[in-house]
Write an enzyme that holds these catalytic residues in place. Sequence first.
Site, PDB file in Angstrom:
ATOM      1  N   GLU A 173      28.598  33.112 -33.593  1.00 23.34           N
ATOM      2  CA  GLU A 173      28.446  34.535 -33.301  1.00 23.34           C
ATOM      3  C   GLU A 173      29.379  34.920 -32.175  1.00 23.34           C
ATOM      4  O   GLU A 173      29.457  34.238 -31.144  1.00 23.34           O
ATOM      5  CB  GLU A 173      26.994  34.855 -32.926  1.00 23.34           C
ATOM      6  CG  GLU A 173      26.761  36.345 -32.718  1.00 23.34           C
ATOM      7  CD  GLU A 173      25.295  36.713 -32.808  1.00 23.34           C
ATOM      8  OE1 GLU A 173      24.700  36.417 -33.867  1.00 23.34           O
ATOM      9  OE2 GLU A 173      24.771  37.262 -31.834  1.00 23.34           O
ATOM     10  N   THR A 211      28.975  40.970 -33.578  1.00 24.70           N
ATOM     11  CA  THR A 211      27.861  41.808 -33.135  1.00 24.70           C
ATOM     12  C   THR A 211      28.251  43.287 -33.102  1.00 24.70           C
ATOM     13  O   THR A 211      29.433  43.651 -33.114  1.00 24.70           O
ATOM     14  CB  THR A 211      27.354  41.378 -31.753  1.00 24.70           C
ATOM     15  OG1 THR A 211      28.374  41.615 -30.779  1.00 24.70           O
ATOM     16  CG2 THR A 211      26.969  39.908 -31.744  1.00 24.70           C
ATOM     17  N   TYR A 212      27.221  44.115 -33.018  1.00 24.97           N
ATOM     18  CA  TYR A 212      27.377  45.566 -33.089  1.00 24.97           C
ATOM     19  C   TYR A 212      26.493  46.161 -32.004  1.00 24.97           C
ATOM     20  O   TYR A 212      25.293  45.896 -31.963  1.00 24.97           O
ATOM     21  CB  TYR A 212      26.925  46.030 -34.475  1.00 24.97           C
ATOM     22  CG  TYR A 212      27.220  47.462 -34.848  1.00 24.97           C
ATOM     23  CD1 TYR A 212      28.475  47.829 -35.322  1.00 24.97           C
ATOM     24  CD2 TYR A 212      26.238  48.440 -34.779  1.00 24.97           C
ATOM     25  CE1 TYR A 212      28.749  49.133 -35.707  1.00 24.97           C
ATOM     26  CE2 TYR A 212      26.500  49.749 -35.164  1.00 24.97           C
ATOM     27  CZ  TYR A 212      27.761  50.087 -35.633  1.00 24.97           C
ATOM     28  OH  TYR A 212      28.021  51.371 -36.017  1.00 24.97           O
ATOM     29  N   HIS A 263      27.485  42.603 -38.070  1.00 24.24           N
ATOM     30  CA  HIS A 263      26.187  43.137 -37.662  1.00 24.24           C
ATOM     31  C   HIS A 263      26.192  44.650 -37.862  1.00 24.24           C
ATOM     32  O   HIS A 263      27.215  45.316 -37.683  1.00 24.24           O
ATOM     33  CB  HIS A 263      25.921  42.852 -36.185  1.00 24.24           C
ATOM     34  CG  HIS A 263      25.646  41.425 -35.884  1.00 24.24           C
ATOM     35  ND1 HIS A 263      24.824  41.022 -34.840  1.00 24.24           N
ATOM     36  CD2 HIS A 263      26.053  40.272 -36.470  1.00 24.24           C
ATOM     37  CE1 HIS A 263      24.759  39.701 -34.802  1.00 24.24           C
ATOM     38  NE2 HIS A 263      25.510  39.229 -35.776  1.00 24.24           N
ATOM     39  N   ARG A 303      17.497  46.395 -37.056  1.00 21.97           N
ATOM     40  CA  ARG A 303      17.011  47.680 -36.556  1.00 21.97           C
ATOM     41  C   ARG A 303      17.802  48.095 -35.323  1.00 21.97           C
ATOM     42  O   ARG A 303      18.238  49.237 -35.198  1.00 21.97           O
ATOM     43  CB  ARG A 303      15.517  47.602 -36.206  1.00 21.97           C
ATOM     44  CG  ARG A 303      14.932  48.944 -35.781  1.00 21.97           C
ATOM     45  CD  ARG A 303      13.635  48.789 -35.013  1.00 21.97           C
ATOM     46  NE  ARG A 303      13.858  48.199 -33.692  1.00 21.97           N
ATOM     47  CZ  ARG A 303      12.893  48.022 -32.786  1.00 21.97           C
ATOM     48  NH1 ARG A 303      11.652  48.342 -33.082  1.00 21.97           N
ATOM     49  NH2 ARG A 303      13.168  47.486 -31.621  1.00 21.97           N
ATOM     50  N   TYR A 363      12.068  35.571 -36.359  1.00 20.55           N
ATOM     51  CA  TYR A 363      11.603  35.339 -34.990  1.00 20.55           C
ATOM     52  C   TYR A 363      10.711  34.100 -34.908  1.00 20.55           C
ATOM     53  O   TYR A 363       9.558  34.130 -35.334  1.00 20.55           O
ATOM     54  CB  TYR A 363      10.860  36.575 -34.480  1.00 20.55           C
ATOM     55  CG  TYR A 363      11.747  37.787 -34.414  1.00 20.55           C
ATOM     56  CD1 TYR A 363      12.492  38.058 -33.277  1.00 20.55           C
ATOM     57  CD2 TYR A 363      11.896  38.616 -35.525  1.00 20.55           C
ATOM     58  CE1 TYR A 363      13.352  39.141 -33.232  1.00 20.55           C
ATOM     59  CE2 TYR A 363      12.754  39.701 -35.488  1.00 20.55           C
ATOM     60  CZ  TYR A 363      13.471  39.962 -34.341  1.00 20.55           C
ATOM     61  OH  TYR A 363      14.327  41.033 -34.303  1.00 20.55           O
ATOM     62  N   HIS A 399       7.909  38.589 -31.941  1.00 20.47           N
ATOM     63  CA  HIS A 399       8.768  39.676 -31.498  1.00 20.47           C
ATOM     64  C   HIS A 399       8.052  40.429 -30.372  1.00 20.47           C
ATOM     65  O   HIS A 399       6.840  40.673 -30.445  1.00 20.47           O
ATOM     66  CB  HIS A 399       9.045  40.621 -32.672  1.00 20.47           C
ATOM     67  CG  HIS A 399      10.054  41.679 -32.368  1.00 20.47           C
ATOM     68  ND1 HIS A 399       9.777  42.782 -31.574  1.00 20.47           N
ATOM     69  CD2 HIS A 399      11.350  41.813 -32.760  1.00 20.47           C
ATOM     70  CE1 HIS A 399      10.854  43.542 -31.494  1.00 20.47           C
ATOM     71  NE2 HIS A 399      11.820  42.981 -32.201  1.00 20.47           N
ATOM     72  N   LYS A 424      11.512  42.396 -45.911  1.00 21.38           N
ATOM     73  CA  LYS A 424      12.974  42.434 -45.925  1.00 21.38           C
ATOM     74  C   LYS A 424      13.513  41.682 -47.145  1.00 21.38           C
ATOM     75  O   LYS A 424      14.480  42.121 -47.781  1.00 21.38           O
ATOM     76  CB  LYS A 424      13.528  41.814 -44.633  1.00 21.38           C
ATOM     77  CG  LYS A 424      13.249  42.614 -43.367  1.00 21.38           C
ATOM     78  CD  LYS A 424      13.736  41.828 -42.153  1.00 21.38           C
ATOM     79  CE  LYS A 424      13.418  42.527 -40.847  1.00 21.38           C
ATOM     80  NZ  LYS A 424      13.840  41.717 -39.667  1.00 21.38           N
TER      81      LYS A 424
END
Length: 322
Positions: free
Chosen positions: A24, A55-56, A84, A114, A163, A167, A183
């Site tokens: 990443e 990543t974003y 992302h 999200r 997770y 979370h 999901k």
Amino acid sequence: MSPPSLIQATASTPASAPIALSYELFPPRNEAAAASLWATIRELESTNPDYVAVTYGANGSNRDTALELSHRLLTETSLRPLAHLTCVGTTADELAEIISELLDHGVRGILALRGDLPKDPAAARKPGSLAYAQDLIELIRRVEQRRSALLCAGKVAIGVAAYPAKHPESPSIEHDVEVLLAKQRSGADFAITQVFFHADQYKDLVTRARRAGVSIPIIPGVMPLTSLRRVERLGVLTGVEPDPKLLDALGRADDAAESRRIGVAATVDLARAALDAGAPGIHLYTFNEHAAALDVLDKLQLLRPSRPAVGRRPAAPELVQA
């Protein structure tokens, strides 16, 4: 009588697939950071990973640099970007435009998230905005459906977050698994876990998920635990107490080299425990630094599939007038 199917007629397939490897990265904030990042990218490229996540930022705060990095990975390296994408505070129309742009650039993997809730609650309630990763997955599939003829040579793979520990906003770990299952039903292909600090957390997550009906690959996300400050910070963000012995050892380290040695050893132990529990791959959070990530990879000695060497794409030739 119908002929035998190919599945019946061919020899049995191998019992297991090679272990997947991914890293990443996050888009650079300035020119100095960009130079350092590209040195890391070249080092990581030599390990032939299956993909590299980009990543974003929250609410698309670094959208342009994220898109540029994904584009450069596709055109200047042999790496496959996993882009992302966060949805909170962004409308479906805006997101559809971003998804289309990613696909036009050649991206074929998206991690649907999200995103962190904005400090201003009103921003999250923007008219027409999406509230959950599940909504984003369904939107990606709708955009994909509209462009199916353009994607005949490569459909979109959608990843999601999982997770190992509860979370921070979830009522229970059971609820987290229900969300992961939702999901999957919406079209997710795989999951990458958030950072975890204890060896049994990944195994317990997979056990709960499989019992609930989750069948997609769940890939452990592992961070080189070489920085005391970073480990403590992530402990606060995840709500999970890091191993006190690790914190003590990092705190007693005489220098950065010893801290790196201690952290790499702890990270390798976590990754091996996940692999022993059946993990299909390892996802390394690099923080744009390659040294510790490569140390972890070297000690894990993953069996990687042999692939033909893939050269970087040549730049387009200049037009020459006769």
